[in-house]
Scaffold this active site. Structure first.
Site, PDB file in Angstrom:
ATOM      1  N   ALA A 180     -19.535 -40.515  10.445  1.00 51.33           N
ATOM      2  CA  ALA A 180     -19.606 -41.976  10.462  1.00 51.33           C
ATOM      3  C   ALA A 180     -18.527 -42.568   9.566  1.00 51.33           C
ATOM      4  O   ALA A 180     -17.668 -41.839   9.072  1.00 51.33           O
ATOM      5  CB  ALA A 180     -20.989 -42.429  10.012  1.00 51.33           C
ATOM      6  N   ASN A 181     -18.542 -43.878   9.383  1.00 48.67           N
ATOM      7  CA  ASN A 181     -17.614 -44.529   8.450  1.00 48.67           C
ATOM      8  C   ASN A 181     -18.359 -45.616   7.680  1.00 48.67           C
ATOM      9  O   ASN A 181     -19.538 -45.865   7.926  1.00 48.67           O
ATOM     10  CB  ASN A 181     -16.397 -45.076   9.204  1.00 48.67           C
ATOM     11  N   ARG A 182     -17.679 -46.271   6.763  1.00 47.17           N
ATOM     12  CA  ARG A 182     -18.333 -47.169   5.819  1.00 47.17           C
ATOM     13  C   ARG A 182     -18.508 -48.596   6.316  1.00 47.17           C
ATOM     14  O   ARG A 182     -18.841 -49.485   5.530  1.00 47.17           O
ATOM     15  CB  ARG A 182     -17.564 -47.194   4.500  1.00 47.17           C
ATOM     16  N   ALA A 231     -15.825 -50.805  13.843  1.00 45.96           N
ATOM     17  CA  ALA A 231     -15.036 -49.729  13.230  1.00 45.96           C
ATOM     18  C   ALA A 231     -15.304 -48.473  14.056  1.00 45.96           C
ATOM     19  O   ALA A 231     -16.169 -47.658  13.723  1.00 45.96           O
ATOM     20  CB  ALA A 231     -15.447 -49.526  11.780  1.00 45.96           C
TER      21      ALA A 231
END
Ligand code: CTP
Ligand code: CA
Length: 224
Positions: free
Chosen positions: A33-35, A99
């Site tokens: 995943a990402n932030r 994102a």
């Protein structure tokens, strides 16, 4: 209330918004995943709905709750988001704030990887579809206005200007997400809107204010 009454400058317009991170599965219990918190995309969807737009909100697993008054489509992976966007078209405008993970695990396992049985995994990656680019470069049925985001950590305007050309979108809203700006995960944003007329830097303001200003600009562009 405006939307319910069919009022506002975006009444009768259909706008799709992507938001949040994507989760790319490794196995049934793990993902990459990402932030992204989903805060800016959520604020944009809310602001568009407040101007009377019919908003299709396609979101990955975000931290912030989705806005009221939108058609909500929840997805996990980039591939699912790409399919949901295709299904949501046609639209008058598209805002691509998600994102999206650039890469997915090439062959996610359908069973949980085990330390003992499988040893140390060597993950191989495959590139995800570029959702913004595929919509911006549609031959038929392209939304009149396609807006992308560009989160950069250096040379923000130069990178974002090149990105706008590469993707073929109309506008890019660029921001500096270097850790010292505190923007990732914070409530404020400092953005530059890049259009065919060049870059236009907005003062640092709350994410809701950025969203309201962008929604006003979208309404003005669609009214032309
Ligand atoms: N985007 C998308 N699909 C992808 C990747 C990005 O729709 N697979 C969209 C994002 O939602 C955003 C814009 O493209 O609106 C720019 O994303 P960004 O990650 O900054 O661009 P990339 O082309 O992936 O370049 P980079 O190497 O800087 O990550
Ligand atoms: Ca990317």
């Amino acid at each position: 209330i405006e939307a319910a009454l069919g009022d506002g400058p975006l009444a009768g317009r259909r706008v799709l918004v992507t938001s949040g991170p994507t989760h790319e599965p490794i196995d049934p219990v793990r993902y990459i995943a990402n932030r992204s918190s989903g805060a800016q995309g959520t604020a944009v969807a809310r602001a568009l709905a407040a101007l009377g737009a019919q908003v299709v909100f396609i979101t990955g697993p975000a931290e912030v709750p989705p806005p009221d008054g939108v058609e909500l489509v929840r997805v996990e992976s980039a591939a699912q988001m790409a399919a949901a966007v295709q299904e949501a078209l046609p639209a008058d405008a598209g805002v691509f704030a998600a994102a999206v993970a650039d890469w997915r695990v090439a062959s996610a396992s359908d069973r949980k990887l085990k330390k003992t049985r499988d040893g140390m995994p060597a993950l191989e990656f495959a590139e995800n579809p570029d959702i913004l680019k595929s919509v911006a470069q549609m031959d038929a049925g392209r939304p009149r206005l396609v807006v992308g985001f560009a989160a950069e950590t250096d040379d923000v305007i130069a990178h974002a200007t090149a990105k706008r050309a590469r993707k073929g979108c109309d506008w890019i809203l660029a921001n500096d997400v270097s850790p010292d700006t505190g923007i990732m995960g914070g409530s404020e944003n400092a953005v530059t809107l890049i259009t065919d007329k060049g870059p236009e830097t907005w003062p640092r303001m709350g994410k809701d204010a950025v969203a309201a200003r962008l929604a006003d600009r979208i309404a003005a562009a669609l009214a032309e």
